[in-house]
Enzyme design. Structure first.
Site, PDB file in Angstrom:
ATOM      1  N   ARG A 152       1.925   1.505  10.893  1.00 38.76           N
ATOM      2  CA  ARG A 152       2.187   2.350   9.711  1.00 38.76           C
ATOM      3  C   ARG A 152       2.997   3.604  10.065  1.00 38.76           C
ATOM      4  O   ARG A 152       2.862   4.649   9.430  1.00 38.76           O
ATOM      5  CB  ARG A 152       0.871   2.737   9.004  1.00 38.76           C
ATOM      6  N   LYS A 174       0.820  -1.215   0.000  1.00 38.88           N
ATOM      7  CA  LYS A 174       0.000   0.000   0.000  1.00 38.88           C
ATOM      8  C   LYS A 174       0.856   1.269   0.000  1.00 38.88           C
ATOM      9  O   LYS A 174       0.488   2.270  -0.632  1.00 38.88           O
ATOM     10  CB  LYS A 174      -0.958   0.000   1.220  1.00 38.88           C
ATOM     11  N   LEU A 183      26.533   0.516   5.505  1.00 33.12           N
ATOM     12  CA  LEU A 183      26.874   0.013   6.837  1.00 33.12           C
ATOM     13  C   LEU A 183      25.687  -0.658   7.527  1.00 33.12           C
ATOM     14  O   LEU A 183      24.567  -0.271   7.307  1.00 33.12           O
ATOM     15  CB  LEU A 183      27.382   1.180   7.684  1.00 33.12           C
TER      16      LEU A 183
HETATM   17  S1  NHW Z   1      17.035  -2.040   6.697  1.00 30.53           S
HETATM   18  C1  NHW Z   1      16.690  -2.170   8.409  1.00 30.53           C
HETATM   19  C2  NHW Z   1      15.293  -1.724   8.751  1.00 30.53           C
HETATM   20  N1  NHW Z   1      15.078  -1.832  10.203  1.00 30.53           N
HETATM   21  C3  NHW Z   1      14.763  -2.965  10.836  1.00 30.53           C
HETATM   22  O1  NHW Z   1      14.566  -4.000  10.236  1.00 30.53           O
HETATM   23  C4  NHW Z   1      14.702  -2.868  12.357  1.00 30.53           C
HETATM   24  C5  NHW Z   1      13.639  -3.745  12.978  1.00 30.53           C
HETATM   25  N2  NHW Z   1      12.354  -3.433  12.396  1.00 30.53           N
HETATM   26  C6  NHW Z   1      11.674  -2.262  12.599  1.00 30.53           C
HETATM   27  O2  NHW Z   1      12.121  -1.371  13.312  1.00 30.53           O
HETATM   28  C7  NHW Z   1      18.214  -0.654   6.648  1.00 30.53           C
HETATM   29  C8  NHW Z   1      10.338  -2.121  11.891  1.00 30.53           C
HETATM   30  O3  NHW Z   1       9.853  -3.399  11.526  1.00 30.53           O
HETATM   31  C9  NHW Z   1      10.427  -1.221  10.612  1.00 30.53           C
HETATM   32  C10 NHW Z   1       9.075  -1.230   9.900  1.00 30.53           C
HETATM   33  C11 NHW Z   1      10.747   0.210  11.030  1.00 30.53           C
HETATM   34  C12 NHW Z   1      11.482  -1.736   9.638  1.00 30.53           C
HETATM   35  N3  NHW Z   1      12.577  -0.520   4.483  1.00 30.53           N
HETATM   36  O4  NHW Z   1       5.280   0.950  10.237  1.00 30.53           O
HETATM   37  P1  NHW Z   1       4.861  -0.275   9.517  1.00 30.53           P
HETATM   38  C13 NHW Z   1      17.452   0.641   6.581  1.00 30.53           C
HETATM   39  O5  NHW Z   1      17.291   1.293   7.587  1.00 30.53           O
HETATM   40  C14 NHW Z   1       7.468  -1.119   4.832  1.00 30.53           C
HETATM   41  C15 NHW Z   1      11.575   0.124   3.830  1.00 30.53           C
HETATM   42  O6  NHW Z   1       3.478  -0.729   9.797  1.00 30.53           O
HETATM   43  P2  NHW Z   1       6.814  -1.734  11.044  1.00 30.53           P
HETATM   44  C16 NHW Z   1      16.913   1.087   5.245  1.00 30.53           C
HETATM   45  C17 NHW Z   1       6.536  -2.283   4.577  1.00 30.53           C
HETATM   46  O7  NHW Z   1       6.853  -2.893   3.320  1.00 30.53           O
HETATM   47  N4  NHW Z   1      10.274  -0.139   4.010  1.00 30.53           N
HETATM   48  O8  NHW Z   1       5.870  -1.482   9.762  1.00 30.53           O
HETATM   49  C18 NHW Z   1      15.601   1.842   5.348  1.00 30.53           C
HETATM   50  C19 NHW Z   1       5.174  -1.606   4.613  1.00 30.53           C
HETATM   51  O9  NHW Z   1       4.948  -0.899   3.406  1.00 30.53           O
HETATM   52  P3  NHW Z   1       3.998  -1.567   2.282  1.00 30.53           P
HETATM   53  C20 NHW Z   1       9.968  -1.090   4.930  1.00 30.53           C
HETATM   54  O10 NHW Z   1       7.230  -3.135  11.013  1.00 30.53           O
HETATM   55  C21 NHW Z   1      15.102   2.254   3.988  1.00 30.53           C
HETATM   56  C22 NHW Z   1       5.377  -0.547   5.698  1.00 30.53           C
HETATM   57  O11 NHW Z   1       6.822  -0.364   5.841  1.00 30.53           O
HETATM   58  C23 NHW Z   1      10.959  -1.786   5.639  1.00 30.53           C
HETATM   59  O12 NHW Z   1       6.171  -1.215  12.285  1.00 30.53           O
HETATM   60  C24 NHW Z   1      13.825   3.057   4.050  1.00 30.53           C
HETATM   61  C25 NHW Z   1       4.838  -1.025   7.029  1.00 30.53           C
HETATM   62  O13 NHW Z   1       5.040  -0.010   7.951  1.00 30.53           O
HETATM   63  C26 NHW Z   1      12.300  -1.460   5.380  1.00 30.53           C
HETATM   64  N5  NHW Z   1      13.314  -2.078   6.006  1.00 30.53           N
HETATM   65  O14 NHW Z   1       8.092  -0.809  10.757  1.00 30.53           O
HETATM   66  C27 NHW Z   1      13.384   3.528   2.692  1.00 30.53           C
HETATM   67  N6  NHW Z   1      10.348  -2.644   6.471  1.00 30.53           N
HETATM   68  O15 NHW Z   1       4.034  -0.642   1.100  1.00 30.53           O
HETATM   69  C28 NHW Z   1      14.149   4.730   2.208  1.00 30.53           C
HETATM   70  C29 NHW Z   1       9.029  -2.506   6.269  1.00 30.53           C
HETATM   71  O16 NHW Z   1       4.604  -2.910   1.977  1.00 30.53           O
HETATM   72  C30 NHW Z   1      13.641   5.266   0.894  1.00 30.53           C
HETATM   73  N7  NHW Z   1       8.781  -1.579   5.342  1.00 30.53           N
HETATM   74  O17 NHW Z   1       2.636  -1.677   2.888  1.00 30.53           O
HETATM   75  C31 NHW Z   1      14.372   6.496   0.409  1.00 30.53           C
HETATM   76  C32 NHW Z   1      14.005   7.738   1.214  1.00 30.53           C
HETATM   77  C33 NHW Z   1      14.817   8.962   0.831  1.00 30.53           C
HETATM   78  C34 NHW Z   1      14.483   9.471  -0.562  1.00 30.53           C
HETATM   79  C35 NHW Z   1      15.250  10.784  -0.972  1.00 30.53           C
HETATM   80  C36 NHW Z   1      15.013  11.360  -2.334  1.00 30.53           C
HETATM   81  C1  EN5 Z   2      21.714  -3.061   6.340  1.00 30.83           C
HETATM   82  N1  EN5 Z   2      22.562  -2.003   6.796  1.00 30.83           N
HETATM   83  O1  EN5 Z   2      19.935 -12.420   8.954  1.00 30.83           O
HETATM   84  C2  EN5 Z   2      21.194  -3.881   7.460  1.00 30.83           C
HETATM   85  N2  EN5 Z   2      22.134 -12.265   9.291  1.00 30.83           N
HETATM   86  O2  EN5 Z   2      23.477 -14.604   6.903  1.00 30.83           O
HETATM   87  C3  EN5 Z   2      19.798  -4.403   7.258  1.00 30.83           C
HETATM   88  N3  EN5 Z   2      23.078 -15.655   9.812  1.00 30.83           N
HETATM   89  O3  EN5 Z   2      24.049 -13.778  10.490  1.00 30.83           O
HETATM   90  C4  EN5 Z   2      19.707  -5.741   6.618  1.00 30.83           C
HETATM   91  N4  EN5 Z   2      19.068 -17.664  12.037  1.00 30.83           N
HETATM   92  O4  EN5 Z   2      23.826 -17.864   8.630  1.00 30.83           O
HETATM   93  C5  EN5 Z   2      20.074  -6.885   7.475  1.00 30.83           C
HETATM   94  N5  EN5 Z   2      25.144 -18.588  10.284  1.00 30.83           N
HETATM   95  C6  EN5 Z   2      19.828  -8.230   6.899  1.00 30.83           C
HETATM   96  C7  EN5 Z   2      20.530  -9.297   7.683  1.00 30.83           C
HETATM   97  C8  EN5 Z   2      19.923  -9.531   9.058  1.00 30.83           C
HETATM   98  C9  EN5 Z   2      20.752 -10.415   9.943  1.00 30.83           C
HETATM   99  C10 EN5 Z   2      20.891 -11.791   9.366  1.00 30.83           C
HETATM  100  C11 EN5 Z   2      22.428 -13.565   8.746  1.00 30.83           C
HETATM  101  C12 EN5 Z   2      23.185 -13.392   7.460  1.00 30.83           C
HETATM  102  C13 EN5 Z   2      23.259 -14.346   9.770  1.00 30.83           C
HETATM  103  C14 EN5 Z   2      23.905 -16.529  10.613  1.00 30.83           C
HETATM  104  C15 EN5 Z   2      23.267 -16.906  11.911  1.00 30.83           C
HETATM  105  C16 EN5 Z   2      21.955 -17.606  11.735  1.00 30.83           C
HETATM  106  C17 EN5 Z   2      21.290 -17.888  13.042  1.00 30.83           C
HETATM  107  C18 EN5 Z   2      19.939 -18.489  12.821  1.00 30.83           C
HETATM  108  C19 EN5 Z   2      24.289 -17.736   9.757  1.00 30.83           C
HETATM  109  C20 EN5 Z   2      25.716 -19.703   9.575  1.00 30.83           C
HETATM  110  C21 EN5 Z   2      27.233 -19.517   9.563  1.00 30.83           C
HETATM  111  C22 EN5 Z   2      27.980 -20.738   9.017  1.00 30.83           C
HETATM  112  C23 EN5 Z   2      29.454 -20.645   9.405  1.00 30.83           C
HETATM  113  C24 EN5 Z   2      30.222 -21.824   8.878  1.00 30.83           C
HETATM  114  C25 EN5 Z   2      30.051 -21.974   7.388  1.00 30.83           C
HETATM  115  C26 EN5 Z   2      28.592 -22.016   6.993  1.00 30.83           C
HETATM  116  C27 EN5 Z   2      27.836 -20.832   7.502  1.00 30.83           C
END
Ligand code: NHW
Ligand code: EN5
Length: 388
Positions: free
Chosen positions: A148, A3, A388
């Site tokens: 959201r 969405k 990173l």
């Molecule tokens: S990836 C790491 C992201 N963080 C985490 O995974 C931490 C743990 N999770 C959370 O904190 C590196 C929450 O689950 C987050 C979502 C906050 C992820 N990227 O609020 P709702 C980055 O930081 C969409 C983008 O209800 P939530 C890169 C999802 O598809 N979108 O979800 C960041 C849905 O949209 P849809 C993501 O779980 C890049 C909507 O969010 C996403 O409470 C950002 C749901 O929202 C993700 N990783 O919060 C984009 N995860 O359309 C930058 C989920 O599918 C774009 N969603 O309905 C560029 C901006 C700048 C442009 C400049 C010109």
């Molecule tokens: C961007 N800045 O899933 C960050 N890590 O493989 C956002 N697995 O550590 C994006 N599940 O395979 C982050 N061990 C996306 C990644 C999120 C973190 C993540 C994976 C990447 C990971 C480990 C542990 C799995 C634990 C159970 C894994 C296997 C290692 C093994 C060592 C010996 C040779 C075969 C592989």
């Protein structure tokens, strides 16, 4: 299905087969006077803040939010634990905008409950160099998920990026969104196999004992390449030249100048390590390798609380074979007591990972561009960008 993402200028799944769509910006910039001047609305209990990442206190609040709520693996056994020093480094590169370090807090308690950041970067796509934002550290507190809030965070950072007259962004995620420019595989090289097995990061292979496993992953005590040493400030110009030349081979890569190399690649304790090979005769700098420090918290283990992980960053080999260079990087990481060395299969990494005893992980990393279409998707080996 998506969405929010369906409303954004990103490649859409329905368009994947369409060869008529041109490469390049999806929508044109609007005049700055037409960029929304006020922040987006948040639910009433919350307010926007701009985080001052120079302040130790703010940095500590951000650290705490991320340490408790940021990215976990699919079985919730590990959670990224970026250090305060790392966050300060990642968020304050040359020309950074404080206004792109965005927090959300509860009005009454002032508690920080969400975060998103951008930093400026020049990124080349084929032969166009584009001023972009690199978006990272999007995090919503576990108790506020699925409300959201993330789309509002993304729209607000987009607005603040637009106010600087920047219209493209790069970001990565472990989840599939519309639509990746490429998908990389995580690979892992055990340095401390016993601990990795004890904490459930890896498993004892079939027909393997612990002592055979330890022997399998054993490395020399010291690096093997003559002239291999830590990078110093005085090496910046030589490293910039090496890197510029190397990165020119990839379809998508950062454009680094001396200031960027000074910031991103000069060694900082417990944040980034960089090494190079200086020819013992000519004193020429011929090769370079680097990794950054990103520990993970180990969730619910009796004996260990953190996993010390090194992540491969930028590597350039011109004289020392990449295999030998990366083997020295592994040795250097082992000397620094890392438990595991992680790498993606981007740039030339795919050619050496197996030989160096990396194994594929259970995670993938998808790369995205905002408001820039690339077609068709790239191979990981065509990507020269590490976020990173
Ligand atoms: S990836 C790491 C992201 N963080 C985490 O995974 C931490 C743990 N999770 C959370 O904190 C590196 C929450 O689950 C987050 C979502 C906050 C992820 N990227 O609020 P709702 C980055 O930081 C969409 C983008 O209800 P939530 C890169 C999802 O598809 N979108 O979800 C960041 C849905 O949209 P849809 C993501 O779980 C890049 C909507 O969010 C996403 O409470 C950002 C749901 O929202 C993700 N990783 O919060 C984009 N995860 O359309 C930058 C989920 O599918 C774009 N969603 O309905 C560029 C901006 C700048 C442009 C400049 C010109
Ligand atoms: C961007 N800045 O899933 C960050 N890590 O493989 C956002 N697995 O550590 C994006 N599940 O395979 C982050 N061990 C996306 C990644 C999120 C973190 C993540 C994976 C990447 C990971 C480990 C542990 C799995 C634990 C159970 C894994 C296997 C290692 C093994 C060592 C010996 C040779 C075969 C592989």
């Amino acid at each position: 299905r998506h969405k929010f993402w369906e409303t954004q200028p990103v490649g859409q799944f329905k368009d994947l087969g369409d060869s008529n769509l041109p490469e390049g910006p999806i929508e044109a910039p609007t005049p700055l006077s037409e960029v929304k001047q006020e922040p987006y609305n948040l639910p009433n209990l919350y307010e926007w803040i701009t985080c001052d990442m120079e302040s130790k206190d703010t940095c500590a609040e951000v650290y705490k939010l991320l340490a408790n709520n940021y990215v976990e693996d699919d079985e919730n056994m590990f959670r990224f634990n970026y250090s305060m020093e790392f966050l300060q480094w990642a968020l304050r590169p040359p020309g950074y905008f404080k206004s792109w370090h965005i927090g959300v807090r509860v009005k009454t308690s002032k508690k920080l409950v969400a975060f998103i950041t951008g930093v400026p970067a020049k990124i080349r796509v084929r032969d166009e160099v584009i001023q972009m934002a690199e978006i990272n550290f999007l995090c919503v507190h576990k108790k506020l998920r699925s409300k959201r809030l993330a789309p509002v965070m993304i729209k607000e950072v987009t607005r603040r990026v637009h106010l600087e007259n920047i219209w493209q962004a790069a970001y990565t995620a472990g989840v599939i969104l519309p639509t990746p420019i490429t998908t990389c595989q995580y690979w892992h090289r055990s340095l401390n196999p016993k601990k990795l097995i004890d904490v459930g990061f890896s498993r004892l292979g079939a027909r393997m004992t612990m002592s055979r496993t330890i022997k399998l992953y054993k490395l020399p005590e010291t690096t093997v390449t003559p002239g291999f040493r830590k990078m110093e400030l005085r090496d910046v110009p030589a490293v910039t030249r090496l890197l510029k030349n190397f990165l020119s081979k990839f379809v998508v890569a950062p454009e680094f100048d001396d200031n960027d190399v000074d910031h991103w690649l000069v060694p900082r304790d417990n944040v980034v390590d960089s090494f190079l090979v200086e020819d013992p005769e000519t004193h020429e700098i011929t090769d370079f390798c680097s990794f950054y420090t990103l520990p993970s918290s180990i969730l619910g283990n009796q004996n260990y609380s953190t996993l010390k992980a090194a992540y491969s960053y930028y590597n350039v080999s011109t004289k020392t074979p990449l295999l030998q260079l990366m083997n020295d990087a592994l040795i250097a990481a082992k000397q620094k007591d890392f438990d595991v060395f992680n790498a993606l299969d981007l740039m030339e990494n795919g050619t050496i990972l197996k030989e160096l005893k990396f194994g594929p992980g259970d995670g993938q990393l998808h790369y995205y561009l905002y408001n820039y279409r690339i077609k068709p998707a790239l191979a990981p080996s065509e990507l020269g960008l590490v976020l990173l």
